[in-house]
Scaffold this active site. Structure first.
Site, mmCIF file in Angstrom:
data_model
loop_
_atom_site.group_PDB
_atom_site.id
_atom_site.type_symbol
_atom_site.label_atom_id
_atom_site.label_comp_id
_atom_site.label_asym_id
_atom_site.label_seq_id
_atom_site.Cartn_x
_atom_site.Cartn_y
_atom_site.Cartn_z
ATOM 1 N N LYS A 1 12.600 -14.806 -11.206
ATOM 2 C CA LYS A 1 12.156 -13.368 -12.132
ATOM 3 C C LYS A 1 11.084 -14.446 -13.088
ATOM 4 O O LYS A 1 10.147 -13.144 -13.500
ATOM 5 C CB LYS A 1 13.613 -13.808 -12.662
ATOM 6 C CG LYS A 1 13.560 -11.992 -13.692
ATOM 7 C CD LYS A 1 14.092 -11.058 -12.825
ATOM 8 C CE LYS A 1 12.939 -10.468 -11.419
ATOM 9 N NZ LYS A 1 14.163 -10.720 -10.397
ATOM 10 N N ARG B 1 3.740 0.001 -5.250
ATOM 11 C CA ARG B 1 3.681 -0.839 -3.479
ATOM 12 C C ARG B 1 2.065 -2.009 -3.338
ATOM 13 O O ARG B 1 1.508 -2.284 -2.065
ATOM 14 C CB ARG B 1 3.535 0.446 -2.657
ATOM 15 C CG ARG B 1 4.159 1.313 -2.831
ATOM 16 C CD ARG B 1 4.579 2.721 -1.718
ATOM 17 N NE ARG B 1 4.071 1.823 -0.651
ATOM 18 C CZ ARG B 1 5.852 1.809 0.607
ATOM 19 N NH1 ARG B 1 6.888 2.417 0.189
ATOM 20 N NH2 ARG B 1 5.464 1.444 1.665
ATOM 21 N N GLU C 1 17.614 -17.660 -8.417
ATOM 22 C CA GLU C 1 16.189 -15.739 -8.970
ATOM 23 C C GLU C 1 16.496 -16.336 -10.337
ATOM 24 O O GLU C 1 15.421 -15.409 -10.865
ATOM 25 C CB GLU C 1 17.857 -14.698 -8.830
ATOM 26 C CG GLU C 1 17.846 -12.946 -9.381
ATOM 27 C CD GLU C 1 16.619 -12.512 -8.772
ATOM 28 O OE1 GLU C 1 16.004 -13.360 -7.722
ATOM 29 O OE2 GLU C 1 16.689 -11.918 -9.085
ATOM 30 N N ASN D 1 -1.463 3.197 5.840
ATOM 31 C CA ASN D 1 -0.787 1.774 5.348
ATOM 32 C C ASN D 1 0.072 0.692 6.412
ATOM 33 O O ASN D 1 0.397 1.695 7.364
ATOM 34 C CB ASN D 1 0.507 2.330 4.074
ATOM 35 C CG ASN D 1 1.895 1.526 3.942
ATOM 36 O OD1 ASN D 1 3.081 1.665 4.626
ATOM 37 N ND2 ASN D 1 2.149 0.379 3.891
ATOM 38 N N GLY D 2 -0.246 -0.393 6.776
ATOM 39 C CA GLY D 2 0.091 -0.771 7.825
ATOM 40 C C GLY D 2 -0.187 -1.935 8.575
ATOM 41 O O GLY D 2 -1.623 -2.233 7.542
ATOM 42 N N CYS E 1 0.555 -0.588 -0.103
ATOM 43 C CA CYS E 1 -0.070 0.118 0.074
ATOM 44 C C CYS E 1 1.139 0.932 -0.140
ATOM 45 O O CYS E 1 1.666 1.261 0.795
ATOM 46 C CB CYS E 1 -1.227 0.150 1.118
ATOM 47 S SG CYS E 1 -1.429 -1.180 1.554
ATOM 48 N N GLU F 1 7.422 -15.053 -11.328
ATOM 49 C CA GLU F 1 7.004 -13.445 -11.174
ATOM 50 C C GLU F 1 6.563 -12.716 -12.456
ATOM 51 O O GLU F 1 4.871 -11.876 -12.568
ATOM 52 C CB GLU F 1 7.262 -13.086 -10.384
ATOM 53 C CG GLU F 1 8.965 -11.920 -10.936
ATOM 54 C CD GLU F 1 9.923 -11.463 -9.169
ATOM 55 O OE1 GLU F 1 8.966 -11.217 -8.280
ATOM 56 O OE2 GLU F 1 10.738 -11.407 -10.142
ATOM 57 N N TRP G 1 -2.739 -2.687 -1.107
ATOM 58 C CA TRP G 1 -2.892 -4.452 -1.693
ATOM 59 C C TRP G 1 -3.465 -5.046 -1.032
ATOM 60 O O TRP G 1 -3.000 -4.650 0.478
ATOM 61 C CB TRP G 1 -0.782 -5.134 -1.618
ATOM 62 C CG TRP G 1 -0.524 -5.461 -2.229
ATOM 63 C CD1 TRP G 1 -0.193 -6.429 -3.458
ATOM 64 C CD2 TRP G 1 0.126 -6.908 -1.359
ATOM 65 N NE1 TRP G 1 0.147 -7.971 -3.096
ATOM 66 C CE2 TRP G 1 0.185 -8.164 -1.823
ATOM 67 C CE3 TRP G 1 -0.343 -7.029 0.002
ATOM 68 C CZ2 TRP G 1 0.442 -9.913 -1.336
ATOM 69 C CZ3 TRP G 1 0.146 -8.667 0.696
ATOM 70 C CH2 TRP G 1 0.116 -9.371 -0.045
ATOM 71 N N HIS H 1 17.047 -36.918 -7.990
ATOM 72 C CA HIS H 1 16.996 -37.343 -6.397
ATOM 73 C C HIS H 1 14.684 -37.090 -6.600
ATOM 74 O O HIS H 1 14.359 -37.338 -5.181
ATOM 75 C CB HIS H 1 16.962 -36.622 -5.514
ATOM 76 C CG HIS H 1 18.756 -37.510 -5.702
ATOM 77 N ND1 HIS H 1 19.182 -38.181 -6.112
ATOM 78 C CD2 HIS H 1 19.287 -36.210 -5.750
ATOM 79 C CE1 HIS H 1 20.106 -38.372 -5.340
ATOM 80 N NE2 HIS H 1 21.144 -37.210 -5.567
ATOM 81 N N LYS I 1 6.042 -4.550 -5.112
ATOM 82 C CA LYS I 1 7.666 -4.593 -4.939
ATOM 83 C C LYS I 1 7.891 -3.931 -3.158
ATOM 84 O O LYS I 1 8.885 -4.899 -3.094
ATOM 85 C CB LYS I 1 7.948 -3.305 -5.613
ATOM 86 C CG LYS I 1 9.620 -2.956 -5.389
ATOM 87 C CD LYS I 1 10.248 -2.419 -7.007
ATOM 88 C CE LYS I 1 11.315 -2.215 -6.899
ATOM 89 N NZ LYS I 1 11.314 -3.361 -7.568
HETATM 90 C C1 G6P Z 1 8.812 -8.441 -2.912
HETATM 91 C C2 G6P Z 1 9.240 -8.489 -4.451
HETATM 92 C C3 G6P Z 1 10.108 -8.762 -4.414
HETATM 93 C C4 G6P Z 1 11.514 -8.787 -3.562
HETATM 94 C C5 G6P Z 1 11.054 -8.835 -2.085
HETATM 95 C C6 G6P Z 1 12.115 -7.910 -0.914
HETATM 96 O O1 G6P Z 1 8.448 -9.928 -2.594
HETATM 97 O O2 G6P Z 1 8.583 -8.587 -5.266
HETATM 98 O O3 G6P Z 1 11.074 -8.681 -6.003
HETATM 99 O O4 G6P Z 1 12.748 -8.975 -3.678
HETATM 100 O O5 G6P Z 1 10.658 -8.115 -1.723
HETATM 101 O O6 G6P Z 1 12.044 -7.414 -1.004
HETATM 102 P P1 G6P Z 1 13.153 -6.157 -1.447
HETATM 103 O O7 G6P Z 1 12.802 -4.735 -1.423
HETATM 104 O O8 G6P Z 1 13.414 -6.043 0.645
HETATM 105 O O9 G6P Z 1 14.175 -6.627 -1.321
#
Ligand code: G6P
Length: 583
Positions: free
Chosen positions: A464, A27, A460, A97-98, A2, A467, A71, A483, A578
């Site tokens: 990517k 956000r 990673e 927000n929170g 948010c 997502e 969100w 395995h 994010k």
């Molecule tokens: C969310 C995002 C990810 C990110 C993670 C950690 O889940 O969608 O892309 O890696 O948060 O975020 P930060 O700001 O702590 O790197």
């Protein structure tokens, strides 16, 4: 999670609020709303879905307002759960927000006193609680209400009785943006860098009272003297600048982002490394993958024990922390709730540091910051944020080697200096990645394999892909596939194999041959020639230490073009945000 904004000044609030929300949309983006005060009357507009839906309908006049992009946590993404929330009398509107942890108890308290709730959110209690305590003085009501709230909050509040804007903060980020004739509030500076560079960074337990000027008070209602923070982020960086998506722009910004970051740290002493014997690295999502890569890099080069942990696990598993450990948090935003929580469990027990991109974010106030200088990252999927985190981990490894008197630090140093040009050369593989993205796009799933640091790179890369393109991607250490998971490999299955470590090359090649024998279509990413075992090889520039980083750059492009071929909303994938400021 948010984003909130607020405005007070001479101009119409609505377009300014919408502009701020647009910059905060990363956000959360499942609903949005604004409330505007005009001549003692508060009007509210809300819409489900993306901000564009709100922008198409919101047409409220007035010079004072608050806004929110959501969100969903408590209550589904419906209009009635969207913020702002009005109090029973309609006198107060709030954005939050929170998370209010004791909202059920407060809701019960308020319902007994005749307050009716129209949403399923935790936030609505705040509006009613302020109203409950209001007997003509907003500040007193805000303080009394804040004292009853448990949890985290950045609040924007307007009251129909006063032409003022209020903000309150505890454990969720909040800034006040100071312009010549107007004042804003926002969840972060990035929302306002097109308006001002001058900010008050609010601390816990502070209230902003904004009328003709902005005053900051403590929870006793006493004024606090705040210094003005001058933001360094350039507004132009937060624009797409001709690229189809922020993600593509940010992929291409990596050589400069890396150059800026290495210039800042190559000669710094990194005092947080003094006297340490082992390291815990923690993070969430991609930041955890950086942590895992850091473990492989630092342990193998320096012999110093490194534990890499997912922050949400670390904080609740009662980890063994010794006085000579370093607790190192990695976070692009510096606001991830689990990462902050995990770092706090080390407080007073060992040294702590953080690798963070956003200046003045929460993590930087509770541990020694080693910034990444990636600049604003807007796309939800991190790219330049991630690779600059890896760079800082390489710099930490180099610094430790130097402290140990190990001459290999010179080799690593040389390679780090050549990283901007190695990444530029890697970006030249874009046309090949575009073709491969089209090749992967029709598939529902893919497998990623690698060994050592390449395994972290593969993890990673799999994240990517899933997502942003919604192609399910599973990642395994290359030796582990046999395995169990190999039973899923069939004719045409996509396998992406990252193999950049000469010492492990033969082993990984054997694993590639195993999946090839079962019909897989194998894309090999390597600085060695894999053309005789893979269906397609992607040749990254030759390097000794930093090859796994280069492999992730390749996979960023692969994911981008797969998502593009599937017609996905690349910068704002479904269900994600994010900055995740809730547990
Ligand atoms: C969310 C995002 C990810 C990110 C993670 C950690 O889940 O969608 O892309 O890696 O948060 O975020 P930060 O700001 O702590 O790197």
């Amino acid at each position: 999670m948010c984003g909130i904004v607020g405005y007070i000044g001479d101009e119409q609030a609505t377009p300014l609020l919408l502009n701020g929300l647009k910059r905060l949309e990363y956000r959360g983006y499942d609903s949005a709303g604004i409330a505007v005060l005009d001549d003692g009357k508060i009007s509210v507009a809300k819409a489900e879905g993306r901000l564009a839906n709100l922008a198409a309908t919101a047409n409220i006049r007035g010079n004072i307002g608050i806004g929110h992009t959501r969100w969903a946590t408590h209550g589904g993404p419906e209009v009635r759960n969207a913020h702002p929330h009005l109090s029973k009398s309609g006198r107060f509107a709030i954005v939050h927000n929170g998370i209010i942890e004791n909202y059920k108890e407060l809701k019960y308290f308020l319902e007994l006193r005749g307050f009716e709730f129209v949403s399923d959110t935790d936030s609505e209690v705040i509006a009613h609680l302020i109203d409950f305590y209001y007997v003509g003085d907003v500040i007193t009501a805000l303080i009394k209400a804040a004292c009853r709230l448990k949890g985290s909050y950045a609040l924007g509040v307007i009251c129909s009785d006063e032409p003022k804007l209020y903000a309150v903060k505890k454990d969720s980020p909040l800034v006040v943006g100071l312009c010549e004739k107007s004042t804003f509030i926002a969840s972060d500076m990035q929302a306002l860098t097109d308006k001002t560079r001058n900010f008050y960074i609010m601390d816990n337990g502070e209230i902003a009272v904004i009328g003709k000027d902005a005053r900051i008070l403590n929870m006793n209602g006493e004024p606090i003297k705040k210094s003005v923070y001058h933001a360094v982020w350039d507004n132009a960086v937060a624009q797409k600048q001709g690229y189809a998506h922020f993600m593509l722009k940010e992929i291409h910004e990596q050589p400069q982002a890396i150059k800026r970051t290495l210039d800042a740290h190559m000669n710094s002493s990194l005092d947080f490394l003094d006297g340490i014997n082992s390291i815990h690295i923690i993070g969430c999502g991609s930041a955890y993958h950086a942590a895992l890569m850091g473990k492989y890099i630092i342990e193998s080069l320096t012999g110093i024990r490194v534990n890499a942990d997912i922050a949400s696990e670390f904080r609740y598993r009662n980890p063994i922390i010794r006085g000579d450990d370093l607790l190192l948090a990695i976070s692009q935003s510096g606001e991830t709730a689990d990462t902050i929580g995990a770092l706090k469990i080390g407080a007073g027990r060992c040294k702590s540091a953080c690798i963070v991109n956003v200046p003045e974010s929460t993590l930087t106030h509770i541990s020694s910051p080693m910034y990444t200088l990636a600049g604003p990252e807007v796309a939800v999927a991190t790219t330049k944020g991630f690779t600059t985190q890896l760079l800082n981990l390489y710099i930490i490894a180099m610094n430790l080697l130097r402290r140990l008197g190990d001459d290999r630090y010179k080799l690593l140093e040389r390679e780090i200096y050549s990283l901007p040009s190695l990444v530029s050369k890697t970006l030249a593989l874009e046309p090949q990645m575009q073709q491969l993205g089209v090749r992967i796009a029709p598939h529902d799933y893919a497998f990623f394999i690698g060994r050592g640091a390449d395994y972290a790179a593969a993890k990673e890369s799999a994240l990517k892909l899933k997502e942003i393109s919604y192609v399910h991607a599973d990642c395994y250490p290359a030796g582990e596939l046999k395995h169990g998971t190999i039973s899923l490999i069939e004719k045409g299955s996509i396998v992406v194999a990252i193999a950049t470590d000469r010492a492990l090359l033969d082993k990984t090649v054997s694993n590639i041959i195993e999946v090839k024998a079962r019909g897989a279509f194998v894309i090999g990413i390597s600085c060695f020639d894999l053309s005789n075992v893979c269906d397609v090889t992607v040749n990254i520039p030759r390097a000794t230490f930093v090859s796994p980083l280069l492999a992730t750059v390749v996979c960023q492009m692969l994911s981008y073009y797969t998502a593009s071929a599937r017609g996905c909303d690349i910068d704002k994938p479904r269900n994600l945000a994010k900055s995740v400021t809730v547990e």
